[in-house]
Design an enzyme around this catalytic site. Sequence first.
Site, PDB file in Angstrom:
ATOM      1  CG  HIS A   1      -4.797   8.803   9.684  1.00 17.69           C
ATOM      2  ND1 HIS A   1      -3.982   8.081  10.154  1.00 17.69           N
ATOM      3  CD2 HIS A   1      -4.708   8.470   8.415  1.00 17.69           C
ATOM      4  CE1 HIS A   1      -3.445   7.142   9.280  1.00 17.69           C
ATOM      5  NE2 HIS A   1      -3.730   7.546   8.213  1.00 17.69           N
TER       6      HIS A   1
ATOM      7  CB  SER B   1      -0.101   3.154   9.324  1.00 18.29           C
ATOM      8  OG  SER B   1      -1.210   4.159   9.203  1.00 18.29           O
ATOM      9  NE  ARG B   2       3.602   0.339   4.516  1.00 18.44           N
ATOM     10  CZ  ARG B   2       2.772   0.810   3.635  1.00 18.44           C
ATOM     11  NH1 ARG B   2       2.554   1.907   3.334  1.00 18.44           N
ATOM     12  NH2 ARG B   2       1.816  -0.135   2.884  1.00 18.44           N
TER      13      ARG B   2
ATOM     14  CD  GLN C   1      -3.569   1.728  -1.511  1.00 17.33           C
ATOM     15  OE1 GLN C   1      -4.627   2.076  -1.599  1.00 17.33           O
ATOM     16  NE2 GLN C   1      -2.690   2.444  -0.779  1.00 17.33           N
TER      17      GLN C   1
ATOM     18  CG  LEU D   1      -7.580   6.058  12.090  1.00 11.33           C
ATOM     19  CD1 LEU D   1      -8.803   6.957  12.336  1.00 11.33           C
ATOM     20  CD2 LEU D   1      -7.203   6.410  10.575  1.00 11.33           C
TER      21      LEU D   1
HETATM   22  O1  PAF Z   1      -2.877   7.125   1.788  1.00 13.71           O
HETATM   23  C1  PAF Z   1      -3.713   6.219   1.937  1.00 13.71           C
HETATM   24  O2  PAF Z   1      -3.793   5.617   3.319  1.00 13.71           O
HETATM   25  C2  PAF Z   1      -4.302   5.340   0.837  1.00 13.71           C
HETATM   26  O3  PAF Z   1      -3.185   5.373  -0.116  1.00 13.71           O
HETATM   27  C3  PAF Z   1      -5.800   5.859   0.374  1.00 13.71           C
HETATM   28  C4  PAF Z   1      -5.612   7.091  -0.276  1.00 13.71           C
HETATM   29  C5  PAF Z   1      -6.591   5.820   1.748  1.00 13.71           C
HETATM   30  C6  PAF Z   1      -6.207   4.900  -0.739  1.00 13.71           C
HETATM   31  O4  PAF Z   1      -6.229   3.595  -0.161  1.00 13.71           O
END
Ligand code: PAF
Length: 289
Positions: free
Chosen positions: A41, A190-191, A65, A37
């Site tokens: 966020h 986060s990256r 994903q 976070l």
């Molecule tokens: O944006 C993100 O962090 C992710 O794509 C999500 C929406 C939490 C789904 O894993």
Amino acid sequence: MAVPPRIFYEPAELRAEIRQAQTSGKRVGLVPTMGALHQGHLSLVAESQKSCDLTVVTIFVNPTQFAPGEDFSKYPRTLDADLELLSEFDPVWVLVPPVDAMYPPRSTTEVKAPAIALPLEGAFRPIHFDGVATIVLKLFQVAPADAAFFGQKDYQQVRVIEDMVRDLLVPIEIVRCPIIREADGLAMSSRNRYLSPEEREIALNISRSLHETVGQIEKGATSAQVLRDRIDQSLRGAGISEIDYVSIACPRSLKSVETIEGDVVILVAAKVGNTRLIDNVLVTPPASC
Ligand code: PAF
């Protein structure tokens, strides 16, 4: 005063508690995250707190994903620090589900993301949005909130979720929240923690070139091709050679525009070192009469 959030590991337990809170008249907000976070966020949690009595944050690094070779295994996992950041907000519940709670053994059902997923990110990460749509729908099932909060930093992701919720009649309000940037303009992600100090300096050229393009549109520039080429050249000039796309598009359909006559979104995806970054900005051109 810092209040440690209430943590759930069992989706069914969370769902039952949310239902109970809603029965007693509470409006529940949901902030889905993959953890690691940052202030972006936290701005979603703050936004949820403005209109909801209780905020549920989910922390789950969703395997479906990420394509093979992407950063799933090295994606930062910083649960203790995340919980500490969330303890500044109250009341917050956090779901940290194990993988097999979200993907029960032998499960084969997945969501096919809506058509808005196909261009841009979808062209470079073909399975990404099916994975996002699948996990987000599951999160909406286990955390049946009244509203869910998503950052505009992942612009196409928000559009995918908006269309999925419309198409599948999911009873939840989707709230888009603005991008949060570092003082120097870098969009929070986060990256970003993968970037070396030198790469971070180079990465700044992405937000800088977006900002300059907004200025040019506000001064009356209308040729999308000219502006796309300028962004491309300025990124390459700064040493960013792996550019996946620079797009100037309709904010709803994400279709490229040739002439900028109404609102547009400018989206960029590019690699700095080994880190793939995305950024975007919404622009309203000056009135033509
Ligand atoms: O944006 C993100 O962090 C992710 O794509 C999500 C929406 C939490 C789904 O894993």
